[in-house]
Design a protein around this motif. Structure first.
Motif, short mmCIF file in Angstrom:
data_model
loop_
_atom_site.label_atom_id
_atom_site.label_comp_id
_atom_site.label_asym_id
_atom_site.label_seq_id
_atom_site.Cartn_x
_atom_site.Cartn_y
_atom_site.Cartn_z
N PHE A 45 48.49 29.50 38.44
CA PHE A 45 48.02 28.51 39.40
C PHE A 45 48.33 29.07 40.77
N VAL A 46 47.30 29.33 41.59
CA VAL A 46 47.50 30.13 42.80
C VAL A 46 46.88 29.50 44.03
N TRP A 47 47.44 29.86 45.17
CA TRP A 47 46.87 29.51 46.47
C TRP A 47 47.39 30.48 47.50
N LYS A 48 46.47 31.25 48.09
CA LYS A 48 46.80 32.22 49.13
C LYS A 48 47.92 33.16 48.69
N GLN A 49 47.84 33.60 47.44
CA GLN A 49 48.86 34.48 46.90
C GLN A 49 48.68 35.90 47.42
N GLY A 56 49.64 42.92 36.09
CA GLY A 56 50.73 43.14 35.16
C GLY A 56 51.08 41.95 34.30
N LEU A 57 50.12 41.03 34.10
CA LEU A 57 50.33 39.88 33.21
C LEU A 57 49.39 40.07 32.02
N PRO A 58 49.82 40.77 30.99
CA PRO A 58 48.91 41.23 29.93
C PRO A 58 48.27 40.12 29.11
N ASN A 59 48.90 38.94 29.05
CA ASN A 59 48.36 37.87 28.21
C ASN A 59 47.84 36.68 29.02
N LEU A 60 47.57 36.93 30.29
CA LEU A 60 47.02 35.88 31.15
C LEU A 60 45.64 35.47 30.65
N LYS A 61 45.44 34.16 30.51
CA LYS A 61 44.21 33.65 29.91
C LYS A 61 43.25 33.02 30.91
N ALA A 62 43.77 32.53 32.03
CA ALA A 62 42.92 31.91 33.04
C ALA A 62 43.71 31.74 34.33
N VAL A 63 42.98 31.68 35.43
CA VAL A 63 43.58 31.48 36.75
C VAL A 63 42.98 30.22 37.35
N PHE A 64 43.84 29.34 37.86
CA PHE A 64 43.42 28.09 38.49
C PHE A 64 43.68 28.17 39.99
N SER A 65 42.70 27.78 40.79
CA SER A 65 42.87 27.74 42.23
C SER A 65 43.29 26.35 42.68
N LEU A 66 44.26 26.28 43.58
CA LEU A 66 44.70 25.00 44.10
C LEU A 66 43.61 24.34 44.94
N GLY A 67 42.75 25.14 45.56
CA GLY A 67 41.70 24.60 46.42
C GLY A 67 40.32 24.75 45.82
N ALA A 68 39.35 24.10 46.47
CA ALA A 68 37.97 24.21 46.01
C ALA A 68 37.44 25.62 46.22
N GLY A 69 37.94 26.30 47.25
CA GLY A 69 37.54 27.67 47.51
C GLY A 69 38.34 28.65 46.69
N VAL A 70 37.74 29.77 46.33
CA VAL A 70 38.41 30.77 45.48
C VAL A 70 38.39 32.16 46.09
#
Length: 310
Positions: A45-49, A56-70
């Motif tokens: 779950f990210v925002w302006k990261q 380096g996150l080998p099993n990451l399945k999805a990324v969620f944006s805190l805002g409407a913009g990505v």
């Protein structure tokens, strides 16, 4: 138990952790940079990261944006191309943006900048009032935020126009699309509201040429992204009388540098990227419900089309 990496910067981390835990007590939340074993991270779950946070996150399945913009996620070229990227779609985010747009449109429509200046001068001078039906308000971007704002403005009786990259048909809105449609719409807009996603195609769309197509004395409201506006072009248009005023909630550099000329220009209203804030309580329920869908084999909703950028 699913594990989420929380990498949202410039927000109240504790409030978000509490809201996420309330929405799904079984969700383990790890706050960057204390992520433990990277192989255990399922969702981010990210925002302006910062660039590379998701590497380096080998099993990451999805990324969620805190805002409407990505765009803040897409700028990181270390993000695997196959990974689903989910934008924030929250009814409270939409309603907050509608409130902001209506507030600023009415502010300009009812001559409030002039009345405020008259108060400072001790001047009592009633101004003629334009009917809402004779005021043309144009919305750049007819997605979730733009369409809702356009519909709300029609409720006040405004003549509402809207532009999108591809053709759309929205009841009560005069819709335009494509390059020719953009110019045709701008030529009619007394108040222009930008709610576009920031993509390679829309970056710099608010510039000297396009804003000069507006009728003399038009107003600009940018609540989308700072990258839409060519900042060096704005003040000459205001000083030259082409534009009568501008409300800016977003900027190329945030926070806006203290020596930036926008701060002291009398025709510019500045807000610190607060037109519509994502609310932890409601957004957390949306995110955790989407994760639950994914974990039961259902497709994620509100997944970004990376080719389009939204």
């Amino acid at each position: 138990m699913p594990v989420m990496l929380f990498a949202c910067f410039h927000v109240d981390t504790q409030a978000w952790k509490a809201a996420l835990a309330a929405a799904d007590p079984g969700l383990e939340i790890r706050v960057w940079p204390d992520i433990g074993d990277p192989a255990e991270i399922d969702y981010a779950f990210v925002w302006k990261q910062p660039k590379g946070v998701l590497d380096g996150l080998p099993n990451l399945k999805a990324v969620f944006s805190l805002g409407a913009g990505v765009e803040h996620v897409l700028l990181d070229d270390s993000l695997p191309a196959h990974l689903p990227l989910v934008r924030m779609v929250d009814p409270t985010l939409v309603s907050s943006m509608v409130e902001f747009v209506v507030m600023r449109v009415l502010h300009y429509h009812r001559h409030m900048p002039t009345y405020e200046q008259q108060q400072r001068e001790g001047l009592w001078k009633p101004l003629s009032q334009t009917l809402a039906s004779d005021r043309r308000v144009a919305i750049l971007g007819l997605g979730e935020l733009g369409a809702a704002s356009a519909r709300a403005l029609t409720g006040f009786g405004f003549d509402v126009l809207g532009w999108s990259r591809t053709a759309k048909d929205i009841a009560g809105i005069r819709c335009f699309h494509g390059p020719d449609g953009l110019e045709a719409m701008l030529a009619q807009a007394d108040i222009l509201v930008c709610l576009l996603p920031l993509t390679d195609q829309t970056r710099g769309i608010l510039n000297r040429r396009t804003l000069s197509l507006l009728p003399a004395g038009a107003f600009l409201i940018n609540a989308a992204r700072g990258g839409h506006l060519v900042e060096d072009d704005l003040i000459p248009l205001l000083d030259g009388g082409r534009l009568a005023g501008a409300t800016l909630d977003v900027f190329a550099t945030e926070p806006l540098p203290t020596d930036h000329p926008f701060w002291t220009h009398s025709a510019i209203t500045i807000l610190p990227h607060t037109a519509a804030l994502t609310h932890p309580g409601t957004a957390s329920r949306i995110i955790t419900a989407n994760i639950a869908r994914h974990r039961t084999g259902k497709g994620l909703v509100n997944v970004v089309d990376r080719a389009k950028g939204y």
